[in-house]
Enzyme design. Sequence first.
Site, PDB file in Angstrom:
ATOM      1  CG  ASP A 110       3.845 -11.123 -29.506  1.00  0.00           C
ATOM      2  OD1 ASP A 110       2.631 -10.808 -29.447  1.00  0.00           O
ATOM      3  OD2 ASP A 110       4.527 -11.000 -30.544  1.00  0.00           O
ATOM      4  CB  VAL A 111      -1.017 -10.580 -26.207  1.00  0.00           C
ATOM      5  CG1 VAL A 111      -0.695 -10.155 -24.793  1.00  0.00           C
ATOM      6  CG2 VAL A 111      -1.063  -9.375 -27.159  1.00  0.00           C
ATOM      7  CE1 TYR A 123      -4.435   1.561 -31.740  1.00  0.00           C
ATOM      8  CE2 TYR A 123      -5.845   3.351 -32.473  1.00  0.00           C
ATOM      9  CZ  TYR A 123      -5.250   2.635 -31.444  1.00  0.00           C
ATOM     10  OH  TYR A 123      -5.472   3.008 -30.134  1.00  0.00           O
ATOM     11  N   GLY A 174       3.212  -0.192 -20.804  1.00  0.00           N
ATOM     12  CA  GLY A 174       2.911   1.009 -21.578  1.00  0.00           C
ATOM     13  C   GLY A 174       2.439   2.143 -20.688  1.00  0.00           C
ATOM     14  CG  PHE A 175       0.468   6.624 -21.249  1.00  0.00           C
ATOM     15  CD1 PHE A 175       0.695   7.335 -20.074  1.00  0.00           C
ATOM     16  CD2 PHE A 175      -0.618   6.981 -22.044  1.00  0.00           C
ATOM     17  CE1 PHE A 175      -0.148   8.370 -19.687  1.00  0.00           C
ATOM     18  CE2 PHE A 175      -1.459   8.016 -21.672  1.00  0.00           C
ATOM     19  CZ  PHE A 175      -1.229   8.703 -20.484  1.00  0.00           C
ATOM     20  CG  ASP A 217       4.406  -4.527 -22.448  1.00  0.00           C
ATOM     21  OD1 ASP A 217       5.065  -4.477 -23.489  1.00  0.00           O
ATOM     22  OD2 ASP A 217       3.589  -3.650 -22.119  1.00  0.00           O
ATOM     23  CB  ILE A 248      -2.087 -15.602 -23.121  1.00  0.00           C
ATOM     24  CG1 ILE A 248      -1.993 -14.579 -24.268  1.00  0.00           C
ATOM     25  CG2 ILE A 248      -1.649 -14.980 -21.796  1.00  0.00           C
ATOM     26  CD1 ILE A 248      -2.922 -13.373 -24.106  1.00  0.00           C
TER      27      ILE A 248
HETATM   28  P1  NAD Z   1       1.636   2.341 -25.147  1.00  0.00           P
HETATM   29  O1  NAD Z   1       2.307   2.117 -26.466  1.00  0.00           O
HETATM   30  O2  NAD Z   1       2.314   3.186 -24.149  1.00  0.00           O
HETATM   31  O3  NAD Z   1       1.277   0.959 -24.463  1.00  0.00           O
HETATM   32  C1  NAD Z   1       0.963  -0.205 -25.175  1.00  0.00           C
HETATM   33  C2  NAD Z   1       1.711  -1.367 -24.524  1.00  0.00           C
HETATM   34  O4  NAD Z   1       1.334  -2.600 -25.170  1.00  0.00           O
HETATM   35  C3  NAD Z   1       3.232  -1.252 -24.650  1.00  0.00           C
HETATM   36  O5  NAD Z   1       3.848  -1.464 -23.406  1.00  0.00           O
HETATM   37  C4  NAD Z   1       3.601  -2.344 -25.651  1.00  0.00           C
HETATM   38  O6  NAD Z   1       4.908  -2.830 -25.478  1.00  0.00           O
HETATM   39  C5  NAD Z   1       2.512  -3.374 -25.363  1.00  0.00           C
HETATM   40  N1  NAD Z   1       2.280  -4.298 -26.486  1.00  0.00           N
HETATM   41  C6  NAD Z   1       1.995  -3.983 -27.771  1.00  0.00           C
HETATM   42  N2  NAD Z   1       1.855  -5.103 -28.504  1.00  0.00           N
HETATM   43  C7  NAD Z   1       2.051  -6.148 -27.649  1.00  0.00           C
HETATM   44  C8  NAD Z   1       2.052  -7.553 -27.802  1.00  0.00           C
HETATM   45  N3  NAD Z   1       1.820  -8.127 -28.986  1.00  0.00           N
HETATM   46  N4  NAD Z   1       2.256  -8.330 -26.706  1.00  0.00           N
HETATM   47  C9  NAD Z   1       2.487  -7.778 -25.496  1.00  0.00           C
HETATM   48  N5  NAD Z   1       2.522  -6.444 -25.294  1.00  0.00           N
HETATM   49  C10 NAD Z   1       2.315  -5.649 -26.364  1.00  0.00           C
HETATM   50  O7  NAD Z   1       0.195   2.964 -25.517  1.00  0.00           O
HETATM   51  P2  NAD Z   1      -0.991   3.467 -24.537  1.00  0.00           P
HETATM   52  O8  NAD Z   1      -1.310   4.855 -24.899  1.00  0.00           O
HETATM   53  O9  NAD Z   1      -0.701   3.109 -23.136  1.00  0.00           O
HETATM   54  O10 NAD Z   1      -2.196   2.556 -25.065  1.00  0.00           O
HETATM   55  C11 NAD Z   1      -2.634   1.403 -24.355  1.00  0.00           C
HETATM   56  C12 NAD Z   1      -3.924   0.887 -24.953  1.00  0.00           C
HETATM   57  O11 NAD Z   1      -4.940   1.892 -24.882  1.00  0.00           O
HETATM   58  C13 NAD Z   1      -3.806   0.497 -26.425  1.00  0.00           C
HETATM   59  O12 NAD Z   1      -4.586  -0.668 -26.645  1.00  0.00           O
HETATM   60  C14 NAD Z   1      -4.409   1.675 -27.154  1.00  0.00           C
HETATM   61  O13 NAD Z   1      -4.988   1.287 -28.387  1.00  0.00           O
HETATM   62  C15 NAD Z   1      -5.481   2.145 -26.171  1.00  0.00           C
HETATM   63  N6  NAD Z   1      -5.782   3.570 -26.355  1.00  0.00           N
HETATM   64  C16 NAD Z   1      -4.970   4.548 -25.848  1.00  0.00           C
HETATM   65  C17 NAD Z   1      -5.296   5.886 -26.048  1.00  0.00           C
HETATM   66  C18 NAD Z   1      -4.489   7.008 -25.470  1.00  0.00           C
HETATM   67  O14 NAD Z   1      -4.864   8.185 -25.682  1.00  0.00           O
HETATM   68  N7  NAD Z   1      -3.427   6.795 -24.739  1.00  0.00           N
HETATM   69  C19 NAD Z   1      -6.447   6.210 -26.793  1.00  0.00           C
HETATM   70  C20 NAD Z   1      -7.213   5.193 -27.323  1.00  0.00           C
HETATM   71  C21 NAD Z   1      -6.894   3.871 -27.073  1.00  0.00           C
END
Ligand code: NAD
Length: 319
Positions: free
Chosen positions: A56-57, A150, A10-11, A31, A61
């Site tokens: 898938d978590v 969420y 993810g990001f 992931d 795991i």
């Molecule tokens: P994102 O969607 O880019 O990344 C999330 C990653 O988790 C993805 O690669 C997705 O494929 C993976 N994923 C989801 N469910 C999964 C599963 N069951 N098994 C394995 N992989 C799984 O989002 P992000 O912005 O990078 O967010 C990452 C984390 O940070 C999240 O937990 C999110 O709640 C938290 N967060 C992000 C922000 C933000 O502003 N970017 C703010 C608050 C919290």
Amino acid sequence: MRILITGAAGFLGSHLCQMLINKGHHVVGMDNFITGDPQNLAHLAGNEHFSFIRHDVSNFIFVPGKLDAVMHFASPASPNINSPYGYPNLPIQTMKAGALGTHNALGLAKANNAKFLLASTSEIYGDPLEHPQKETYWGHVDPTGPRSMYDEAKRFAEALTTSYNQYHGVDTRIVRIFNTFGPRMRLDDGRVIPNFIQQALRGEPLTIYGEGTQTRSFCYVSDLIEGIYRLLMSDEHTPVNIGNPVEMSMLELAESINDTTNNSAGIIFKENMRLGNDPERRRPDITKAKKILDWEPKINLKEALQLTIPYFKEKLSKL
Ligand code: NAD
Ligand code: UDP
């Protein structure tokens, strides 16, 4: 350290992998690509400090070898109902990643006697009645509302993490992340900054949901990742806000993106696109992070946009 990062494609997860490897750690990424993109990790292929497990978590795991830390980032994260990657369209997967995924990741940390860090969120404060939000605020959350899959999953994850700390003695951390952006967000993620930047680069009007008076406070990804690293290395078990406290309305954000990109198409208001329970105001109180982590963000919005826009330009050019 040898560190497992869930949500590695993810990001935020992909930036975290890179930063930890740069600091000399070994990273195991995990992931299932539900909202992530394998391209985000392509530059790490063949790196001897990196390995990857597609999993898938929400299911048990298994990671061969000893782990020193588990950082649990796997979860859909965009609230946008118009994006296929938005959590309102992935409600059960979101609740399973936050509940079952957190349980599995905590169990793995316990079995390895490893540190555990939970990526929590400002969403646990809901549509806040206290402003700015301090870690002591309990929140104002609708348990069955459009963001509940969420918000409540993350609230449960915080409670479970705290229980593993108190009952099993797992060495836990909880970071409450406020709106963060930067390269490697999906074009079709649906969150406000990727939407506005790509609309601006296409010369289209920026879509403001509602009247645009709602506020957010945006942090650049490198600042956030540094704060998270400091938290991992600290001894703090209670939740810590990490984010940028400079607050702005969505109208101000849109004007700033139009200025930076020289987009003359302006703004359009999409009254009925605003999802219910969309917080009116959001700004982190970061007194605790400053005090215990000696951390505060360094990159302002203008600089952060300049670091992010070229990434989206390149993505659009490849469509
Ligand atoms: P994102 O969607 O880019 O990344 C999330 C990653 O988790 C993805 O690669 C997705 O494929 C993976 N994923 C989801 N469910 C999964 C599963 N069951 N098994 C394995 N992989 C799984 O989002 P992000 O912005 O990078 O967010 C990452 C984390 O940070 C999240 O937990 C999110 O709640 C938290 N967060 C992000 C922000 C933000 O502003 N970017 C703010 C608050 C919290
Ligand atoms: N928003 C908007 N236009 C868009 C996308 C989002 O005006 O194209 C608004 C959204 O209604 C919210 C704010 O921008 O008030 C931030 O939304 P985002 O999806 O980035 O995440 P949130 O902070 O709500 O979790």
